[in-house]
Write an enzyme that holds these catalytic residues in place. Structure first.
Site, mmCIF file in Angstrom:
data_model
loop_
_atom_site.group_PDB
_atom_site.id
_atom_site.type_symbol
_atom_site.label_atom_id
_atom_site.label_comp_id
_atom_site.label_asym_id
_atom_site.label_seq_id
_atom_site.Cartn_x
_atom_site.Cartn_y
_atom_site.Cartn_z
ATOM 1 N N ARG A 1 29.566 82.050 44.799
ATOM 2 C CA ARG A 1 28.905 83.349 44.688
ATOM 3 C C ARG A 1 28.721 83.674 43.203
ATOM 4 O O ARG A 1 29.299 83.023 42.339
ATOM 5 C CB ARG A 1 29.726 84.444 45.378
ATOM 6 N N HIS B 1 45.649 82.218 32.843
ATOM 7 C CA HIS B 1 44.662 82.732 31.880
ATOM 8 C C HIS B 1 44.881 82.107 30.499
ATOM 9 O O HIS B 1 43.924 81.789 29.793
ATOM 10 C CB HIS B 1 44.746 84.260 31.801
ATOM 11 N N ASP C 1 36.312 80.412 36.808
ATOM 12 C CA ASP C 1 37.113 80.981 37.890
ATOM 13 C C ASP C 1 38.261 80.048 38.278
ATOM 14 O O ASP C 1 38.166 78.831 38.104
ATOM 15 C CB ASP C 1 36.201 81.244 39.106
ATOM 16 N N LEU D 1 25.976 76.361 17.656
ATOM 17 C CA LEU D 1 26.040 76.887 19.022
ATOM 18 C C LEU D 1 26.034 78.418 19.033
ATOM 19 O O LEU D 1 26.736 79.049 18.240
ATOM 20 C CB LEU D 1 27.349 76.396 19.666
HETATM 21 C C1 IPE Z 1 34.186 86.469 38.378
HETATM 22 O O1 IPE Z 1 35.395 86.019 38.913
HETATM 23 C C2 IPE Z 1 34.415 87.081 37.028
HETATM 24 C C3 IPE Z 1 34.860 86.170 35.992
HETATM 25 C C4 IPE Z 1 34.961 84.873 36.075
HETATM 26 C C5 IPE Z 1 35.192 86.790 34.739
HETATM 27 P P1 IPE Z 1 36.219 86.884 39.953
HETATM 28 O O2 IPE Z 1 37.381 86.054 40.337
HETATM 29 O O3 IPE Z 1 36.491 88.233 39.405
HETATM 30 O O4 IPE Z 1 35.174 87.039 41.150
HETATM 31 P P2 IPE Z 1 35.418 87.339 42.683
HETATM 32 O O5 IPE Z 1 36.250 88.574 42.757
HETATM 33 O O6 IPE Z 1 36.141 86.164 43.274
HETATM 34 O O7 IPE Z 1 34.054 87.503 43.256
HETATM 35 C C1 IPE Z 2 39.051 83.791 36.374
HETATM 36 O O1 IPE Z 2 40.213 83.486 37.077
HETATM 37 C C2 IPE Z 2 39.299 84.681 35.185
HETATM 38 C C3 IPE Z 2 38.941 86.089 35.385
HETATM 39 C C4 IPE Z 2 38.280 86.574 36.401
HETATM 40 C C5 IPE Z 2 39.354 87.031 34.363
HETATM 41 P P1 IPE Z 2 40.777 84.422 38.200
HETATM 42 O O2 IPE Z 2 41.754 85.360 37.580
HETATM 43 O O3 IPE Z 2 39.686 85.073 38.964
HETATM 44 O O4 IPE Z 2 41.540 83.383 39.107
HETATM 45 P P2 IPE Z 2 41.587 83.338 40.686
HETATM 46 O O5 IPE Z 2 40.175 83.381 41.176
HETATM 47 O O6 IPE Z 2 42.366 84.549 41.113
HETATM 48 O O7 IPE Z 2 42.262 82.059 40.992
HETATM 49 MG MG MG Z 3 38.635 84.583 40.621
#
Ligand code: IPE
Ligand code: IPE
Ligand code: MG
Length: 234
Positions: free
Chosen positions: A187, A30, A13, A124
Site C-alpha cells: 500500500r 529504527h 517499512d 545526489l
Molecule cells: C509508512 O509506514 C510511513 C513510513 C514508512 C514513514 P507505516 O508503517 O506508518 O504505514 P502503515 O501504517 O503500515 O500503512
Molecule cells: C517504518 O517502520 C518506519 C516508520 C514508519 C517510522 P515501522 O515502524 O512502520 O515498522 P513496522 O511496520 O511496525 O514493522
Molecule cells: Mg510500518
C-alpha cells in the site's frame, strides 16, 4: 528495456517487526534502519541514481505512542547532527519535505541549517519526507492556487498539470521513476499520490533494517526489465 531510474522513492517499512522478531524494542529497529539509510545514500551515486526520496515519518505516524514518536524525533535529530558534514562532503543536496510546524524548534533549525549548507551541491538530491502526508500536500497546493485565483493573480484556466506540480511541496523535483516499499506491505500509506502517477512499483519482502546496496541494485535490475508504456502502444 527501461533506462536506469533517475529518481527512486522508498517507503522504508518494517523496522518495528524486524526488532520484535529479534526480541528487541521497536526503537532498536529504527536505529538499525538509520544505518540502512546511510548504506543506501552512499550506494546511489555508484548506481547512477540522481534523486532519492525516503519516507521517514508520515503525518499519521504522529498517532503512535508518545515514546516511539519522541524516539524517532531524537533519531532524526541525531541523523542530521552526525551525517550532515559527510553528506556535504559527498556533494549530497538535502531537502526535508513535510509539515514542519509539528516539529520541535530545535529540529526545525537543524533542518534549515543542513539544507542551507548543502543547497548548492550537485550530487545526489536526498529528499526526506518528514511529518509528510500526500493528501495534506495536495490540499495545501489547492488552497494556494485557490487564493491566487481569488486575488486575481491567476485565472482558474491557467491551472494545468505543470502549475499544480509546482505548487506541491516537491516543486522542482522530478517525479519518481521507481517506488520501493519494503516489509511486504502493498500500500502507499499517503505517499506522493500525485507524483507516482506513472512510477513503477516494487514491493520487496526484506525488512528495512536489512536493506543494502545489493537490494537496491536488484530493484534497479527489475526496473530495467519493465516496459513503461505511458498508455501508448509500442
Ligand atoms: C509508512 O509506514 C510511513 C513510513 C514508512 C514513514 P507505516 O508503517 O506508518 O504505514 P502503515 O501504517 O503500515 O500503512
Ligand atoms: C517504518 O517502520 C518506519 C516508520 C514508519 C517510522 P515501522 O515502524 O512502520 O515498522 P513496522 O511496520 O511496525 O514493522
Ligand atoms: Mg510500518
Amino acid at each position: 528495456m527501461a533506462e536506469n531510474p533517475k529518481h527512486i522513492a522508498i517507503i522504508m517499512d518494517g523496522n518495528g517487526r524486524w526488532a520484535q522478531a529479534r526480541g528487541q524494542m521497536r526503537m532498536f529497529g529504527h536505529q538499525e534502519g538509520a544505518k540502512a539509510v546511510r548504506r543506501v545514500v552512499e550506494a546511489c551515486p555508484e548506481l547512477g541514481v540522481k534523486y532519492l526520496t525516503l519516507y521517514a515519518f508520515s503525518s499519521e505516524n504522529w498517532s503512535r505512542p508518545e515514546e516511539e514518536v519522541t524516539g524517532l524525533m531524537s533519531l532524526l535529530e541525531a541523523y542530521l547532527k552526525n551525517e550532515t558534514a559527510q553528506l556535504h562532503k559527498n556533494k549530497v543536496r538535502l531537502k526535508v519535505i513535510g509539515d514542519r510546524t509539528w516539529l520541535a524548534d530545535k529540529l526545525q533549525k537543524l533542518i534549515t541549517a543542513s539544507e542551507e549548507l548543502t543547497a548548492n551541491n550537485d550530487g545526489l538530491t536526498l529528499c526526506i519526507l518528514l511529518s509528510y502526508g500526500s493528501r495534506d500536500e495536495i490540499l495545501s497546493a489547492t488552497r494556494k492556487l485557490a487564493e491566487d485565483v481569488a486575488s486575481g493573480k491567476i485565472k482558474s484556466s491557467d491551472i494545468d498539470m505543470n502549475m499544480f506540480s509546482n505548487s506541491l511541496w516537491t516543486a522542482g523535483i522530478p517525479d519518481p521513476d521507481l517506488v520501493i516499499r519494503t516489509s511486504g506491505e502493498k500500500r502507499l500509506s499517503n505517499f506522493l499520490l500525485w507524483q507516482v502517477a506513472y512510477a513503477e512499483f516494487l514491493f520487496m519482502d526484506v525488512m528495512w533494517p536489512d536493506f543494502d546496496k545489493n537490494y537496491l541494485a536488484q530493484a534497479i535490475e527489475e526496473f530495467k526489465n519493465r516496459d513503461r508504456r505511458y498508455g501508448k502502444i509500442k
